[in-house]
Design an enzyme around this catalytic site. Structure first.
Site, PDB file in Angstrom:
ATOM      1  N   TYR A 276      66.125  41.170  -4.839  1.00 37.51           N
ATOM      2  CA  TYR A 276      65.630  42.470  -5.291  1.00 37.51           C
ATOM      3  C   TYR A 276      64.382  42.879  -4.514  1.00 37.51           C
ATOM      4  O   TYR A 276      64.233  44.025  -4.097  1.00 37.51           O
ATOM      5  CB  TYR A 276      65.355  42.437  -6.801  1.00 37.51           C
ATOM      6  CG  TYR A 276      64.771  43.737  -7.291  1.00 37.51           C
ATOM      7  CD1 TYR A 276      65.497  44.924  -7.155  1.00 37.51           C
ATOM      8  CD2 TYR A 276      63.500  43.794  -7.840  1.00 37.51           C
ATOM      9  CE1 TYR A 276      64.957  46.137  -7.556  1.00 37.51           C
ATOM     10  CE2 TYR A 276      62.958  44.999  -8.256  1.00 37.51           C
ATOM     11  CZ  TYR A 276      63.695  46.166  -8.101  1.00 37.51           C
ATOM     12  OH  TYR A 276      63.150  47.358  -8.482  1.00 37.51           O
TER      13      TYR A 276
ATOM     14  N   ALA B 140      58.725  48.029  -9.320  1.00 34.39           N
ATOM     15  CA  ALA B 140      59.299  47.723 -10.631  1.00 34.39           C
ATOM     16  C   ALA B 140      59.256  46.213 -10.892  1.00 34.39           C
ATOM     17  O   ALA B 140      59.218  45.410  -9.958  1.00 34.39           O
ATOM     18  CB  ALA B 140      60.745  48.215 -10.661  1.00 34.39           C
TER      19      ALA B 140
ATOM     20  N   SER C  64      54.231  51.196 -11.818  1.00 33.97           N
ATOM     21  CA  SER C  64      55.574  51.796 -11.828  1.00 33.97           C
ATOM     22  C   SER C  64      55.983  52.162 -13.250  1.00 33.97           C
ATOM     23  O   SER C  64      55.680  51.443 -14.207  1.00 33.97           O
ATOM     24  CB  SER C  64      56.579  50.793 -11.260  1.00 33.97           C
ATOM     25  OG  SER C  64      57.906  51.209 -11.507  1.00 33.97           O
TER      26      SER C  64
ATOM     27  N   GLN D 229      52.971  55.891 -11.647  1.00 32.86           N
ATOM     28  CA  GLN D 229      54.121  56.429 -10.900  1.00 32.86           C
ATOM     29  C   GLN D 229      55.200  56.907 -11.859  1.00 32.86           C
ATOM     30  O   GLN D 229      55.508  56.256 -12.855  1.00 32.86           O
ATOM     31  CB  GLN D 229      54.680  55.349  -9.964  1.00 32.86           C
ATOM     32  CG  GLN D 229      55.913  55.773  -9.168  1.00 32.86           C
ATOM     33  CD  GLN D 229      57.210  55.432  -9.875  1.00 32.86           C
ATOM     34  OE1 GLN D 229      57.285  54.440 -10.595  1.00 32.86           O
ATOM     35  NE2 GLN D 229      58.235  56.247  -9.683  1.00 32.86           N
TER      36      GLN D 229
ATOM     37  N   TYR E 233      59.148  58.889 -12.418  1.00 33.86           N
ATOM     38  CA  TYR E 233      60.398  59.545 -12.037  1.00 33.86           C
ATOM     39  C   TYR E 233      60.642  60.613 -13.089  1.00 33.86           C
ATOM     40  O   TYR E 233      60.329  60.389 -14.268  1.00 33.86           O
ATOM     41  CB  TYR E 233      61.562  58.555 -12.060  1.00 33.86           C
ATOM     42  CG  TYR E 233      61.535  57.501 -10.969  1.00 33.86           C
ATOM     43  CD1 TYR E 233      61.795  57.826  -9.648  1.00 33.86           C
ATOM     44  CD2 TYR E 233      61.276  56.168 -11.289  1.00 33.86           C
ATOM     45  CE1 TYR E 233      61.779  56.852  -8.654  1.00 33.86           C
ATOM     46  CE2 TYR E 233      61.260  55.187 -10.293  1.00 33.86           C
ATOM     47  CZ  TYR E 233      61.517  55.542  -8.983  1.00 33.86           C
ATOM     48  OH  TYR E 233      61.501  54.583  -8.010  1.00 33.86           O
TER      49      TYR E 233
ATOM     50  N   THR F   6      57.525  60.158  -7.555  1.00 34.24           N
ATOM     51  CA  THR F   6      58.356  59.647  -6.457  1.00 34.24           C
ATOM     52  C   THR F   6      59.462  60.649  -6.181  1.00 34.24           C
ATOM     53  O   THR F   6      60.261  60.960  -7.070  1.00 34.24           O
ATOM     54  CB  THR F   6      58.924  58.263  -6.823  1.00 34.24           C
ATOM     55  OG1 THR F   6      57.813  57.398  -7.062  1.00 34.24           O
ATOM     56  CG2 THR F   6      59.776  57.692  -5.710  1.00 34.24           C
TER      57      THR F   6
ATOM     58  N   LYS G 243      55.094  61.104  -3.654  1.00 39.08           N
ATOM     59  CA  LYS G 243      55.345  59.872  -2.889  1.00 39.08           C
ATOM     60  C   LYS G 243      56.748  59.906  -2.290  1.00 39.08           C
ATOM     61  O   LYS G 243      57.736  60.022  -3.031  1.00 39.08           O
ATOM     62  CB  LYS G 243      55.198  58.655  -3.807  1.00 39.08           C
ATOM     63  CG  LYS G 243      55.598  57.329  -3.183  1.00 39.08           C
ATOM     64  CD  LYS G 243      55.322  56.183  -4.138  1.00 39.08           C
ATOM     65  CE  LYS G 243      55.698  54.845  -3.559  1.00 39.08           C
ATOM     66  NZ  LYS G 243      57.146  54.587  -3.609  1.00 39.08           N
TER      67      LYS G 243
ATOM     68  N   HIS H 140      59.840  54.423   0.939  1.00 35.00           N
ATOM     69  CA  HIS H 140      60.193  53.526  -0.161  1.00 35.00           C
ATOM     70  C   HIS H 140      60.415  52.108   0.355  1.00 35.00           C
ATOM     71  O   HIS H 140      61.267  51.370  -0.146  1.00 35.00           O
ATOM     72  CB  HIS H 140      61.445  54.049  -0.862  1.00 35.00           C
ATOM     73  CG  HIS H 140      61.468  53.882  -2.358  1.00 35.00           C
ATOM     74  ND1 HIS H 140      61.339  54.931  -3.231  1.00 35.00           N
ATOM     75  CD2 HIS H 140      61.626  52.790  -3.146  1.00 35.00           C
ATOM     76  CE1 HIS H 140      61.440  54.487  -4.485  1.00 35.00           C
ATOM     77  NE2 HIS H 140      61.609  53.185  -4.453  1.00 35.00           N
TER      78      HIS H 140
ATOM     79  N   ASP I 174      52.443  54.121   2.764  1.00 30.58           N
ATOM     80  CA  ASP I 174      52.890  52.738   2.552  1.00 30.58           C
ATOM     81  C   ASP I 174      54.099  52.468   3.424  1.00 30.58           C
ATOM     82  O   ASP I 174      54.716  53.389   3.955  1.00 30.58           O
ATOM     83  CB  ASP I 174      53.160  52.412   1.078  1.00 30.58           C
ATOM     84  CG  ASP I 174      54.447  53.048   0.538  1.00 30.58           C
ATOM     85  OD1 ASP I 174      55.387  53.325   1.298  1.00 30.58           O
ATOM     86  OD2 ASP I 174      54.492  53.273  -0.689  1.00 30.58           O
TER      87      ASP I 174
ATOM     88  N   ARG J  31      55.656  45.181  -1.057  1.00 34.72           N
ATOM     89  CA  ARG J  31      56.082  43.777  -1.144  1.00 34.72           C
ATOM     90  C   ARG J  31      54.908  42.807  -1.004  1.00 34.72           C
ATOM     91  O   ARG J  31      54.897  41.762  -1.666  1.00 34.72           O
ATOM     92  CB  ARG J  31      57.142  43.484  -0.089  1.00 34.72           C
ATOM     93  CG  ARG J  31      58.454  44.231  -0.330  1.00 34.72           C
ATOM     94  CD  ARG J  31      59.455  43.911   0.743  1.00 34.72           C
ATOM     95  NE  ARG J  31      60.682  44.697   0.624  1.00 34.72           N
ATOM     96  CZ  ARG J  31      60.832  45.941   1.056  1.00 34.72           C
ATOM     97  NH1 ARG J  31      59.816  46.576   1.628  1.00 34.72           N
ATOM     98  NH2 ARG J  31      61.987  46.573   0.912  1.00 34.72           N
TER      99      ARG J  31
HETATM  100  C1  LIG Z   1      60.830  45.381  -5.339  1.00 37.60           C
HETATM  101  C2  LIG Z   1      60.368  46.793  -5.138  1.00 37.60           C
HETATM  102  C3  LIG Z   1      60.372  47.671  -6.214  1.00 37.60           C
HETATM  103  C4  LIG Z   1      59.924  48.980  -6.045  1.00 37.60           C
HETATM  104  N1  LIG Z   1      59.870  49.807  -7.135  1.00 37.60           N
HETATM  105  C5  LIG Z   1      59.382  51.066  -6.979  1.00 37.60           C
HETATM  106  C6  LIG Z   1      59.230  51.925  -8.111  1.00 37.60           C
HETATM  107  O1  LIG Z   1      59.518  51.540  -9.252  1.00 37.60           O
HETATM  108  N2  LIG Z   1      58.763  53.174  -7.900  1.00 37.60           N
HETATM  109  C7  LIG Z   1      58.412  53.618  -6.644  1.00 37.60           C
HETATM  110  O2  LIG Z   1      57.986  54.767  -6.493  1.00 37.60           O
HETATM  111  N3  LIG Z   1      58.516  52.826  -5.566  1.00 37.60           N
HETATM  112  C8  LIG Z   1      58.981  51.562  -5.703  1.00 37.60           C
HETATM  113  N4  LIG Z   1      59.059  50.743  -4.618  1.00 37.60           N
HETATM  114  C9  LIG Z   1      58.580  51.222  -3.292  1.00 37.60           C
HETATM  115  C10 LIG Z   1      57.100  50.872  -3.081  1.00 37.60           C
HETATM  116  O3  LIG Z   1      56.275  51.678  -3.892  1.00 37.60           O
HETATM  117  C11 LIG Z   1      56.663  51.122  -1.639  1.00 37.60           C
HETATM  118  O4  LIG Z   1      57.000  52.436  -1.268  1.00 37.60           O
HETATM  119  C12 LIG Z   1      57.243  50.136  -0.620  1.00 37.60           C
HETATM  120  O5  LIG Z   1      57.434  48.848  -1.163  1.00 37.60           O
HETATM  121  C13 LIG Z   1      56.299  50.044   0.573  1.00 37.60           C
HETATM  122  O6  LIG Z   1      56.796  49.216   1.564  1.00 37.60           O
HETATM  123  P1  LIG Z   1      56.341  47.689   1.779  1.00 37.60           P
HETATM  124  O7  LIG Z   1      57.089  46.903   0.769  1.00 37.60           O
HETATM  125  O8  LIG Z   1      56.757  47.428   3.191  1.00 37.60           O
HETATM  126  O9  LIG Z   1      54.834  47.641   1.597  1.00 37.60           O
HETATM  127  C14 LIG Z   1      59.498  49.424  -4.765  1.00 37.60           C
HETATM  128  C15 LIG Z   1      59.495  48.533  -3.690  1.00 37.60           C
HETATM  129  C16 LIG Z   1      59.919  47.214  -3.859  1.00 37.60           C
HETATM  130  C17 LIG Z   1      59.888  46.293  -2.684  1.00 37.60           C
END
Ligand SMILES: Cc1cc2nc3c(=O)[nH]c(=O)nc-3n(C[C@H](O)[C@H](O)[C@H](O)COP(=O)(O)O)c2cc1C
Length: 373
Positions: free
Chosen positions: A36, A91, A118, A144, A146, A172, A248, A271, A302, A326
């Site tokens: 995930y 998440a 989140s 954040q 939705y 988002t 975002k 994302h 990001d 991450r």
């Molecule tokens: C496991 C995981 C869950 C995520 N869940 C959300 C979320 O719930 N809402 C959201 O806007 N972005 C979510 N994202 C995106 C992150 O906010 C972010 O845009 C992204 O991880 C940035 O890239 P990086 O992992 O290379 O730093 C998620 C990313 C990951 C890896």
């Protein structure tokens, strides 16, 4: 006798970069959680490009500058932070560590920076807020969002976040549908039954969602999130909150212009490569977005930030701050609050060194002259 906890604390403290923390974090996760966290959409081209985009940019450092005092402090939406590095929303932190979002919030607060929570957290907004605001005058949290088909659910979480002390709402905009993260589809990603979704799941429990046809999250999300949302719906959001709104998932000058016209701040993101595969990398999209808003709004980024030089390049292009997705999760998995704090601290120390070696002592001095085009 040394306990397992001591051994893992020592292993964490011995790490010298984010890649080593990631290795520890990965080792702490089961396959369901690991897939995930790591997955990107489809062929994961954008996921790789986020990192490669930074590596391709070459720096033009200046010499013979007094760099004995480098200062990484700045502000995010007027809130003072000790570093231009904060935590992106992701998440289900409960998959990484038993402290879940509380560990992340405490780690960010300890280092004087912002955590974005989140909607799909395993911990209620109010408890995370308390942890994030545990250092008065430092840190703080953004929330954040939705937009749901049932707007009253969205209004309720917005009101809860605002009442709990959130300083911004991050809407988002790149996920009307979830991207296909194929390992999660193949192996039917599920949230373990002991983890809840207390902000979003009050009226539609994730636990009850069908998993026979693929990722449980996708099936849950598709039922909940409104796919009809357009720029016109921002007026609705303005009507339910007085908080600043950050969009975002913006990747183009055209959308950045519309965001500015709608009075929203802009968060450049794909994302983490989890939505539209082959979309432009975050750092490559950043300059046109900064140019388009022309100082009317703040711009954040990001995606792929793993080194102090990555942070420096984003700031040089005009980002007010960068956010870790991450990388924060690996820190959390590797050591809870201490792991998140260690991650932020290591990255900020790398930034401090990179600034010094570029002949820059404040973040305000970082400009495009630093980057060879
Ligand atoms: C496991 C995981 C869950 C995520 N869940 C959300 C979320 O719930 N809402 C959201 O806007 N972005 C979510 N994202 C995106 C992150 O906010 C972010 O845009 C992204 O991880 C940035 O890239 P990086 O992992 O290379 O730093 C998620 C990313 C990951 C890896």
């Amino acid at each position: 006798m040394t306990t397992a906890a001591q051994t893992s604390r020592e292993a964490l403290q011995q790490t010298v970069n984010l890649a080593e923390i990631e290795a520890l974090g990965r080792a702490a996760l089961d396959q369901n959680a690991l897939e995930y966290y790591v997955s990107g959409a489809n062929d994961e081209v954008t996921l790789r490009e986020n990192r490669d985009g930074f590596a391709r940019l070459k720096l033009r450092p200046r010499m013979l500058v007094d760099v004995s005092n480098v200062d990484t402090r700045t502000t995010l939406l007027g809130l003072p932070v000790d570093m231009p590095i904060a935590v992106a929303p992701s998440a289900f932190h409960g998959l990484a560590h038993t402290d879940a979002e509380l560990g992340t919030a405490r780690g960010a607060a300890a280092l004087g920076t912002v955590m974005t929570l989140s909607t799909f957290s395993n911990t209620p907004i109010e408890a995370v807020a308390q942890a994030a605001l545990s250092r008065p005058g430092k840190g703080g949290f953004w929330f954040q969002l939705y937009l749901y088909r049932q707007r009253e659910i969205s209004a309720e979480v917005v009101h809860r976040a605002e009442a709990a002390g959130a300083r911004a709402l991050v809407l988002t905009v790149d996920a009307p549908f979830l991207g296909r993260r194929e390992p999660n589809e193949r192996n039917r990603f599920t949230l373990p039954p002991h983890l809840g979704v207390p902000n979003a799941g009050t009226r539609q429990e994730l636990a009850g969602v069908e998993t026979a046809t693929g990722s449980q999250l996708v099936n849950y999300f598709q039922g909940l999130v409104d796919k009809t949302v357009t720029w016109n719906d921002l007026a609705w959001l303005r009507g339910v909150t007085s908080l600043p709104i950050v969009l975002k998932g913006i990747l183009t000058a055209e959308d950045a212009e519309l965001a500015a016209q709608h009075g929203c701040h802009v968060w450049v993101s794909n994302h983490g490569g989890r939505q539209l595969d082959t979309a432009i990398s975050a750092i490559e999209a950043l300059p046109e977005v900064v140019d388009a808003v022309a100082g009317r709004t703040e711009v954040y980024l990001d995606g792929g930030v793993n080194r102090g030089t990555d942070v420096l390049k984003a700031l040089a292009f005009g980002a007010q701050g960068v956010f870790l997705g991450r990388a924060a999760l690996w820190g959390l998995a590797a050591g809870g609050e201490a792991g998140v704090a260690h991650t932020l601290n290591l990255l900020n120390e790398e930034l401090r060194l990179a600034m010094a070696l570029c002949g820059k002592v404040t973040v305000a001095e970082l400009g495009r002259d630093l980057i060879r085009r």
